[in-house]
Design a protein around this motif. Structure first.
Motif, short mmCIF file in Angstrom:
data_model
loop_
_atom_site.label_atom_id
_atom_site.label_comp_id
_atom_site.label_asym_id
_atom_site.label_seq_id
_atom_site.Cartn_x
_atom_site.Cartn_y
_atom_site.Cartn_z
N ARG A 138 0.83 -1.21 0.00
CA ARG A 138 0.00 0.00 0.00
C ARG A 138 0.86 1.26 0.00
NH1 ARG A 138 -1.66 2.51 4.46
NH2 ARG A 138 -1.38 0.66 5.75
N LYS A 139 1.95 1.25 0.78
CA LYS A 139 2.83 2.42 0.81
C LYS A 139 3.54 2.62 -0.53
CE LYS A 139 3.79 2.35 5.77
NZ LYS A 139 4.85 2.16 6.82
N LYS A 140 3.80 1.52 -1.23
CA LYS A 140 4.52 1.62 -2.49
C LYS A 140 3.64 2.18 -3.60
CE LYS A 140 7.09 -1.21 -5.82
NZ LYS A 140 7.56 -2.58 -6.15
N TYR A 141 2.39 1.72 -3.68
CA TYR A 141 1.55 2.08 -4.81
C TYR A 141 0.61 3.25 -4.52
CZ TYR A 141 3.17 -2.26 -6.92
OH TYR A 141 3.95 -3.24 -7.44
N THR A 142 0.22 3.47 -3.28
CA THR A 142 -0.72 4.55 -2.96
C THR A 142 -0.08 5.70 -2.20
OG1 THR A 142 -1.41 3.50 -0.86
CG2 THR A 142 -2.61 2.89 -2.86
N LYS A 143 1.18 5.54 -1.76
CA LYS A 143 1.89 6.58 -1.00
C LYS A 143 1.16 6.94 0.29
CE LYS A 143 4.78 6.86 -4.45
NZ LYS A 143 6.11 6.25 -4.36
N ASN A 144 0.40 5.99 0.84
CA ASN A 144 -0.32 6.22 2.09
C ASN A 144 0.43 5.53 3.21
OD1 ASN A 144 -2.12 6.59 4.16
ND2 ASN A 144 -3.90 5.81 3.06
N ARG A 145 0.98 6.31 4.14
CA ARG A 145 1.80 5.76 5.21
C ARG A 145 1.05 5.66 6.55
NH1 ARG A 145 6.90 5.22 3.68
NH2 ARG A 145 7.59 6.30 1.80
N ARG A 146 -0.26 5.77 6.54
CA ARG A 146 -1.02 5.64 7.78
C ARG A 146 -1.10 4.19 8.21
NH1 ARG A 146 -6.52 8.80 6.73
NH2 ARG A 146 -6.76 8.39 8.96
N THR A 147 -1.26 3.99 9.52
CA THR A 147 -1.31 2.64 10.08
C THR A 147 -2.74 2.13 10.06
OG1 THR A 147 0.50 3.25 11.55
CG2 THR A 147 -0.66 1.22 12.06
N ASN A 148 -2.91 0.91 9.60
CA ASN A 148 -4.23 0.29 9.54
C ASN A 148 -4.25 -0.93 10.46
OD1 ASN A 148 -6.85 -0.10 8.73
ND2 ASN A 148 -6.30 -1.28 6.93
N PHE A 149 -5.40 -1.19 11.10
CA PHE A 149 -5.56 -2.29 12.04
C PHE A 149 -6.70 -3.19 11.58
CE2 PHE A 149 -3.94 1.37 14.37
CZ PHE A 149 -2.81 0.86 14.95
N THR A 150 -6.59 -4.47 11.91
CA THR A 150 -7.56 -5.46 11.45
C THR A 150 -8.55 -5.89 12.53
OG1 THR A 150 -5.95 -7.21 11.97
CG2 THR A 150 -5.97 -6.35 9.71
N GLU A 151 -8.08 -6.12 13.75
CA GLU A 151 -8.95 -6.57 14.85
C GLU A 151 -8.40 -6.01 16.16
OE1 GLU A 151 -8.89 -10.78 14.99
OE2 GLU A 151 -6.70 -10.93 15.14
N GLY A 152 -9.19 -6.17 17.24
CA GLY A 152 -8.73 -5.62 18.51
C GLY A 152 -9.53 -6.13 19.69
N TRP A 153 -9.03 -5.80 20.89
CA TRP A 153 -9.65 -6.17 22.15
C TRP A 153 -9.73 -4.93 23.04
CZ3 TRP A 153 -6.45 -9.21 19.40
CH2 TRP A 153 -6.87 -10.52 19.13
N VAL A 154 -10.83 -4.81 23.77
CA VAL A 154 -11.06 -3.67 24.67
C VAL A 154 -11.41 -4.21 26.04
CG1 VAL A 154 -12.36 -1.55 25.04
CG2 VAL A 154 -11.91 -2.32 22.71
N GLU A 155 -10.77 -3.68 27.07
CA GLU A 155 -11.00 -4.11 28.45
C GLU A 155 -11.88 -3.08 29.16
OE1 GLU A 155 -8.39 -5.52 32.34
OE2 GLU A 155 -7.64 -3.92 31.04
#
Length: 339
Positions: free
Chosen positions: A174-191
């Motif tokens: 994604r960084k190579k072709y779209t020049k977007n360096r933002r962090t993306n997350f797939t799943e998570g846990w909340v306490e």
């Protein structure tokens, strides 16, 4: 005629070139006089004192600079730690005592850890048993843990949050072709502090819009949240530690396999060199050239006989009926005759 001559030491002596004798020059020469030597010694002492003072000042400045650099390094380390935690998708409040956890500070000097009293241990176990963990199967695009906290903390008190970053290969593509360096997350846990609130919140928010301001990019996204019964935060940390160890073990196995393959390849190369050297020595003993002469390959092909393309009328099928029997001719004539 008198001239001022400049000697090797940079001093000007008034003397005549021809009229002045050697004795007069020795009398008039003031380079080695007592007064001049005394002045030189005093000036040398002053210069030594000045140099000592400068060295002491330089040492003081060096100490100050070292202290400043150490303080800057500590600040940089703390900032780097915060950035790493944010990049890894981990977010937690400063005080986690209400959730049954103690905040760990980075301490350079080794200190003795105080043991918990029975009352503190009982309080810790109660707080830990009271907490509840919810699972987020999908995280909206480029949503950070701080944003998740701001959206969920209005429903209940939140402890720690952990979001799993996407695969590194996908991020690199994604960084190579779209020049977007933002962090993306797939799943998570909340306490959550209270498991009853966590369970009710999961049932209420599941498959509902995130909402908020209409201009927000997450306004029409849906919550995919589920409460995990009998699941605590220490279970998650244990699972993550197990996965990390398994990944390290796989990496060690791959490195060992590559080392074995490299070793066998080197052994084969050395063995081939040894056999080649033995063959060269054998050729030397027999008197043959050490380097084999490349001979041109000459292929021989058998020549075919001459083929006559002209058809002999006697051998052709035109006169075949003449050679046939009369009875056979009658049968064939009755079959193929025109009626």
């Amino acid at each position: 005629m008198s001239n001022k001559k400049e000697d090797l030491f940079g001093l000007n002596n008034d003397s005549e070139e021809e009229d002045v004798s050697l004795d007069e020059e020795e009398q008039e020469d003031s380079r080695f006089s007592k007064s001049r030597l005394q002045k030189q010694s005093l000036s040398d002492e002053d210069s030594e004192a000045d140099s000592d003072a400068e060295e002491s000042e330089a040492e003081d400045t060096d100490v100050d600079m070292e202290e400043k650099t150490a303080a800057d390094d500590n600040d940089d380390e703390s900032e780097d730690d915060d950035n790493e935690l944010d990049a890894e998708g981990y977010d937690a409040p400063k005080d986690l005592s209400a959730f049954g956890a103690t905040t760990k500070k980075r301490v350079r000097t080794a200190k003795k850890v105080k043991s918990l009293t029975p009352e503190e241990l009982e309080k810790f176990e109660k707080a830990r048993k009271k907490t509840g963990v919810c699972y987020l199967s999908r995280i909206p695009l480029f949503m950070k843990p701080s944003r998740v906290r701001s959206l969920l903390e209005k429903h209940g008190e939140i402890g720690r949050i952990y979001l799993v970053p996407e695969d590194g290969k996908v991020t690199a593509r994604r960084k190579k072709y779209t020049k977007n360096r933002r962090t993306n997350f797939t799943e998570g846990w909340v306490e959550f502090k209270d498991k009853a609130i966590a369970k009710a919140l999961a049932e209420h928010l599941n498959m509902k819009e995130i909402g908020g301001k209409r201009k927000s990019q997450y306004y029409h996204d849906m919550w995919n949240i589920k409460y995990l019964p009998k699941f605590k935060w220490n279970h998650l940390t244990e699972h993550m530690a197990h996965e990390k160890q398994a990944r390290q073990q796989r990496l060690r196995n791959e490195i060992a396999q590559s080392n074995r393959e490299n070793k066998t390849y080197i052994q084969n190369v050395e063995r081939a060199k040894m056999l080649q050297n033995m063959e060269q020595k054998k050729r030397k003993r027999e008197g043959e050239p050490t380097t084999p002469v490349k001979q041109k390959i000459q292929r021989t092909f058998e020549q075919r006989g001459n083929v006559n393309r002209e058809v002999d009328p006697k051998k052709s099928g035109k006169n075949a009926m003449d050679k046939m029997d009369s009875n056979l001719k009658g049968v064939l004539g009755s079959i193929f005759s025109k009626k």
